[in-house]
Write a protein that holds these residues in place. Structure first.
Motif, mmCIF file in Angstrom:
data_model
loop_
_atom_site.group_PDB
_atom_site.id
_atom_site.type_symbol
_atom_site.label_atom_id
_atom_site.label_comp_id
_atom_site.label_asym_id
_atom_site.label_seq_id
_atom_site.Cartn_x
_atom_site.Cartn_y
_atom_site.Cartn_z
ATOM 1 N N PHE A 91 -37.906 -17.713 -15.822
ATOM 2 C CA PHE A 91 -37.781 -16.639 -16.170
ATOM 3 C C PHE A 91 -37.510 -15.063 -15.792
ATOM 4 C CE2 PHE A 91 -38.859 -13.338 -19.890
ATOM 5 C CZ PHE A 91 -37.943 -13.257 -20.652
ATOM 6 N N THR A 306 -28.655 -13.486 -11.296
ATOM 7 C CA THR A 306 -28.631 -12.137 -12.609
ATOM 8 C C THR A 306 -28.382 -10.513 -11.192
ATOM 9 O OG1 THR A 306 -30.741 -12.462 -13.410
ATOM 10 C CG2 THR A 306 -30.823 -9.805 -13.123
ATOM 11 N N PRO A 323 -31.710 -4.078 -23.289
ATOM 12 C CA PRO A 323 -32.242 -4.515 -24.111
ATOM 13 C C PRO A 323 -31.442 -5.525 -24.180
ATOM 14 C CG PRO A 323 -32.236 -2.497 -25.806
ATOM 15 C CD PRO A 323 -32.324 -2.363 -24.455
ATOM 16 N N THR A 324 -29.599 -5.203 -23.427
ATOM 17 C CA THR A 324 -29.227 -6.811 -22.769
ATOM 18 C C THR A 324 -29.293 -7.069 -21.166
ATOM 19 O OG1 THR A 324 -26.719 -4.695 -23.058
ATOM 20 C CG2 THR A 324 -26.851 -6.409 -21.363
ATOM 21 N N ILE A 326 -32.828 -7.514 -20.779
ATOM 22 C CA ILE A 326 -33.507 -8.008 -21.277
ATOM 23 C C ILE A 326 -33.081 -9.824 -21.627
ATOM 24 C CG2 ILE A 326 -35.224 -9.072 -22.398
ATOM 25 C CD1 ILE A 326 -36.060 -6.290 -22.421
ATOM 26 N N PHE A 327 -32.185 -9.378 -22.197
ATOM 27 C CA PHE A 327 -30.851 -10.651 -22.632
ATOM 28 C C PHE A 327 -30.693 -10.951 -21.640
ATOM 29 C CE2 PHE A 327 -27.139 -12.635 -24.989
ATOM 30 C CZ PHE A 327 -28.484 -13.230 -25.308
ATOM 31 N N LEU A 328 -30.144 -10.433 -21.013
ATOM 32 C CA LEU A 328 -29.623 -11.198 -19.569
ATOM 33 C C LEU A 328 -30.149 -11.836 -18.680
ATOM 34 C CD1 LEU A 328 -27.513 -11.339 -17.401
ATOM 35 C CD2 LEU A 328 -28.153 -9.403 -16.317
ATOM 36 N N SER A 329 -32.058 -11.425 -18.482
ATOM 37 C CA SER A 329 -32.393 -12.401 -18.258
ATOM 38 C C SER A 329 -33.010 -14.235 -18.364
ATOM 39 C CB SER A 329 -34.243 -11.091 -18.092
ATOM 40 O OG SER A 329 -34.115 -10.180 -17.080
ATOM 41 N N PHE A 330 -32.514 -13.696 -19.669
ATOM 42 C CA PHE A 330 -32.251 -14.611 -20.960
ATOM 43 C C PHE A 330 -31.490 -15.737 -19.804
ATOM 44 C CE2 PHE A 330 -31.375 -17.694 -24.885
ATOM 45 C CZ PHE A 330 -33.131 -18.253 -24.895
ATOM 46 N N ILE A 331 -30.542 -15.434 -20.688
ATOM 47 C CA ILE A 331 -28.818 -16.095 -19.758
ATOM 48 C C ILE A 331 -29.548 -16.338 -18.366
ATOM 49 C CG2 ILE A 331 -26.940 -15.941 -19.498
ATOM 50 C CD1 ILE A 331 -27.886 -16.392 -22.490
ATOM 51 N N ALA A 353 -22.851 -14.572 -17.271
ATOM 52 C CA ALA A 353 -23.360 -13.584 -17.385
ATOM 53 C C ALA A 353 -22.596 -12.673 -16.833
ATOM 54 C CB ALA A 353 -24.298 -13.587 -16.134
ATOM 55 N N LEU A 356 -21.541 -10.975 -20.208
ATOM 56 C CA LEU A 356 -22.430 -9.487 -21.757
ATOM 57 C C LEU A 356 -22.395 -8.391 -21.509
ATOM 58 C CD1 LEU A 356 -26.157 -11.531 -20.513
ATOM 59 C CD2 LEU A 356 -24.487 -11.532 -23.155
#
Length: 409
Positions: A91, A306, A323-324, A326-331, A353, A356
Motif C-alpha cells: 500500500f 498506479t 480522494p480518487t 487515494i482510492f486508486l492507491s487502495f485499488i 484501475a 476509476l
C-alpha cells in the motif's frame, strides 16, 4: 545420498553472487559486441528460467505441506508480522507512486489497438478468479503454476497431515529435502542462465529502444528505488530497531539481481529460500512466508499499476482529485496482490484501475501495450523489488522474534 551431497558440495558452495556478476558482465559484452551470437545464447537463459519455473510449483507444494505437517502442535509460525509488512509495503508503494506521478506527471502516446488482449472486467471478476484459483484441481494447479491453488492445497494437506503418524511426516520431510537439493542444483546454473538472458536482451532490444519512454521509466524505476531504499528499510528498522541496510543491500544484491533477470517472483523462490537457509532462519517460518510473499507481496506491481494508470489519465486530460488518487492507491494494492508472479503479471490488471477514471477497455489495453514495450526494464525492476522484499521482511520478522526472545523453532 551422502555420496551425492559430498560430490556436489564444491559446486554448491561457491560464491553464487560473484559467478552471477561474471555472467552479467560477459553477457553485456557479448550482447554489444556480437548481437547475432548473443541471440543464440538466449537459449541458455530460456533453459534456466524454464527449469526454475518447472521446479518452483512442486517445491512450493512439497515444502509448505511438509513444513506445516511437521510443525509441532501449538507452535507459532509467526507469519502474521511478515504478512503485515507485506501489506504495508504494497500500500505504501502505491501511495508513493501517486505522489511521484503528481510531482512528475507523465504522458504516453497510446499505441495501436490491443483489443485482442484479455483483462479482468472488474474488481468482482478478480475476486471470482481468486476463488476459482483456490479451489482448482491440485494437479492442474501445479501443472499451470497456479500458486494460489498450490498454496491452498499445500496448507490444507499440511494441516491434516499434522495429525498423521510420525512415519508419514518423516516421508514428507525427506521429500522436501530431496526437492530442495534438486532446486539448489538448478540455482547454481544461474550465472550461465543470466549470461544468456542479458546477451539476448541487449542483442534483441538494444539500449535505444527505451529512450522514447525515458520519463515514464524514470518515474517507475525511481519510485521502486524509493521503496527499496527508503520505505522498506524504514519498515525493517521499525521491526528490528537496528540498522536495516546490511539486510537491505544483501537481499537486493543476492535476490534482487537474480529476480531482475528471471523476471518472475515465482522462479526466484529458490533463491530466497537459500538466503533464509544460509542465515539459519527457522525453516518452519520461511518455507511458508517466501512462497506466500511471491504470491501477495507486490509493491512493484502496485507502482506499475498506479503510475501507468495516472499516465493514461494525464494523457487523456482526465482530472484526478486527491480522494480518487487515494482510492486508486487502495485499488492498486489490492490488484497487485492478485497479480501473478510471472513476467508482465501486473500489466493485465491496469484496466481495472483505469476504470476509476472512466477510461474504456480498448484505451486501457493500449496502456497495457505500452507497459509491454517498456517491460524489459520495468518488469525486471518490479520483480527485483517484489522478490528481494520477500526475503527482507522474513529476515526482519525473524530478527524481531530473536530480539524479543520469542522462540520460533
Amino acid at each position: 545420498m551422502t555420496r551425492v551431497f559430498k560430490f556436489a558440495m564444491p559446486f554448491l558452495q561457491g560464491s553464487l553472487v560473484k559467478q552471477i556478476l561474471v555472467g552479467l558482465v560477459l553477457g553485456i559484452i557479448l550482447g554489444m559486441a556480437a548481437p547475432e551470437a548473443a541471440k543464440g545464447a538466449g537459449f541458455l537463459g530460456t533453459i534456466f528460467v524454464t527449469a526454475l519455473k518447472g521446479v518452483a510449483p512442486i517445491l512450493v507444494f512439497v515444502l509448505v505441506m511438509s513444513s506445516i505437517a511437521n510443525q509441532r502442535l501449538g507452535e507459532d509460525l509467526h507469519i502474521k508480522p511478515i504478512l503485515v509488512l507485506y501489506m504495508i509495503s504494497t500500500f505504501g508503494a502505491a501511495v508513493l507512486a501517486v505522489i511521484a506521478s503528481f510531482i512528475w506527471p507523465t504522458q504516453i502516446a497510446l499505441v495501436a489497438d490491443a483489443e485482442s488482449l484479455a483483462a479482468p472486467g472488474g474488481i468482482l471478476e478478480v475476486f471470482e478468479n481468486l476463488i476459482l484459483n483456490v479451489v482448482d484441481n491440485p494437479v492442474h494447479a501445479i501443472a499451470t503454476a497456479n500458486y494460489i491453488g498450490i498454496l491452498a492445497w499445500a496448507i490444507a494437506m499440511g494441516v491434516v497431515l499434522r495429525h498423521g503418524v510420525p512415519a508419514t511426516r518423516e516421508v514428507l520431510s525427506d521429500a522436501a529435502k530431496g526437492v530442495e537439493f534438486v532446486v539448489r542444483i538448478v540455482v547454481r546454473f544461474a550465472p550461465i542462465g543470466i549470461f544468456g538472458l542479458v546477451a539476448s536482451t541487449l542483442a534483441t532490444t538494444g539500449l535505444e529502444a527505451m529512450t522514447g519512454y525515458f520519463k515514464l521509466l524514470a518515474v517507475l524505476i525511481g519510485t521502486m528505488a524509493a521503496v527499496a531504499l527508503i520505505l522498506n528499510p524504514f519498515l525493517v528498522w521499525l521491526t528490528i530497531r537496528a540498522n536495516p541496510f546490511p539486510y537491505t543491500w544483501m537481499t537486493l544484491r543476492e535476490s534482487g539481481v537474480a529476480a531482475f533477470f528471471t523476471r518472475s517472483s515465482a522462479a526466484n523462490i529458490p533463491v530466497n529460500l537459500e538466503i533464509c537457509r544460509r542465515l539459519d532462519l527457522p525453516e518452519s517460518t520461511y518455507s511458508v512466508s517466501i512462497p506466500v510473499g511471491a504470491t501477495v507481496n507486490m509493491a512493484g506491481a502496485a507502482i506499475t499499476i498506479t503510475v501507468l494508470t495516472l499516465s493514461a489519465a494525464f494523457s487523456l486530460g482526465v482530472t484526478v482529485d486527491i480522494p480518487t488518487a487515494i482510492f486508486l492507491s487502495f485499488i492498486a494494492a489490492v490488484c497487485a496482490a492478485g497479480a501473478s508472479g510471472v513476467p508482465g503479471g501486473s500489466l493485465m490488471l491496469i484496466p481495472l484501475a483505469c476504470g476509476l477514471f472512466g477510461i474504456d477497455q480498448n484505451t486501457a489495453m493500449q496502456v497495457v501495450a505500452v507497459g509491454f514495450i517498456i517491460g524489459v526494464l520495468q518488469d525486471s525492476c518490479e520483480t527485483a523489488l517484489n522478490s528481494s522484499s520477500d526475503a527482507l521482511f522474513t529476515i526482519a520478522a525473524c530478527k524481531r522474534a530473536e530480539r524479543l526472545g520469542i522462540k520460533m523453532n
